[in-house]
Design an enzyme around this catalytic site. Structure first.
Site, PDB file in Angstrom:
ATOM      1  CG  HIS A 192      -1.919  -0.985   1.392  1.00 24.76           C
ATOM      2  ND1 HIS A 192      -2.046  -1.775   2.507  1.00 24.76           N
ATOM      3  CD2 HIS A 192      -2.921  -1.361   0.571  1.00 24.76           C
ATOM      4  CE1 HIS A 192      -3.071  -2.589   2.365  1.00 24.76           C
ATOM      5  NE2 HIS A 192      -3.626  -2.376   1.196  1.00 24.76           N
ATOM      6  CE  LYS A 217     -14.821  -6.035   2.828  1.00 27.70           C
ATOM      7  NZ  LYS A 217     -13.755  -5.452   1.985  1.00 27.70           N
ATOM      8  NE  ARG A 225      -3.177  -7.027  -4.227  1.00 30.73           N
ATOM      9  CZ  ARG A 225      -3.993  -7.176  -3.199  1.00 30.73           C
ATOM     10  NH1 ARG A 225      -3.517  -7.565  -2.053  1.00 30.73           N
ATOM     11  NH2 ARG A 225      -5.276  -6.955  -3.331  1.00 30.73           N
ATOM     12  CB  SER A 241      -4.277  -6.348   4.961  1.00 28.69           C
ATOM     13  OG  SER A 241      -3.944  -5.116   4.394  1.00 28.69           O
TER      14      SER A 241
END
Ligand code: ADP
Length: 154
Positions: free
Chosen positions: A13, A37, A86, A123
């Site tokens: 990030h 979440k 990515r 993450s």
């Protein structure tokens, strides 16, 4: 704007934020607060870690948002969203999202290829590796490493 959950911010990030900050006059990193979440860090902690990690970038600020990202963009006169990609697997979803955001509010999304050193980094993987005692010191900023160690211990 660089939006995300940042639970927690990683060096992947940070690389995108740093590169974006050299292209734009101002960057706001926006932490999405999504109740549904499962998160390790509270929104305030995530903001604090991003502030610490980006303190060397004078044109970067940090904020939070609830609800639709484009509403935040309109309210703050933000014209562009920067997203790191990515792999091709990121692209499908991000393309849809970018098209939706443009159709909703004429906000454009610019994609930045991830540094290949960080293309495996997320993450959730960092949290998993840290939980089992793996070394994530090269994957997250110092501000995160400290808190992650404390959280895993507790
Ligand atoms: P979410 O939780 O919404 O999936 P994240 O908070 O993990 O998103 O990430 C926010 C943004 O940062 C996304 O656009 C994602 O593609 C990008 N990103 C995540 N990890 C990396 C990385 N290692 N390198 C480059 N960009 C990344």
């Amino acid at each position: 704007m660089c939006p995300g959950s940042f639970d927690p911010i990683t060096n992947g990030h940070l690389d995108v934020i740093e590169r974006a900050s050299s292209l734009f006059d101002e960057i706001v990193v926006v932490v999405g607060i999504n109740q549904s979440k499962n998160r390790l860090f509270e929104p305030d902690e995530r903001v604090e870690m991003i502030r610490e990690a980006t303190s060397y970038l004078p044109n970067v600020s940090v904020d939070t948002f609830k609800g639709l990202l484009v509403d935040f963009c309109v309210a703050h006169d933000i014209k562009a969203i920067v997203k790191g990609l990515r792999a091709v697997s990121d692209f499908d979803y991000e393309l849809q999202m970018g098209q939706m955001n443009h159709s909703l509010a004429k906000v454009d999304t610019l994609f930045m290829p991830a540094d290949p050193h960080y293309s495996f980094l997320s993450s959730s993987l960092v949290k998993e590796v840290a939980t089992y005692g793996g070394d994530v010191s090269k994957l997250v900023p110092e501000a995160v490493l400290r808190r992650l160690k404390e959280r895993v211990r507790s």
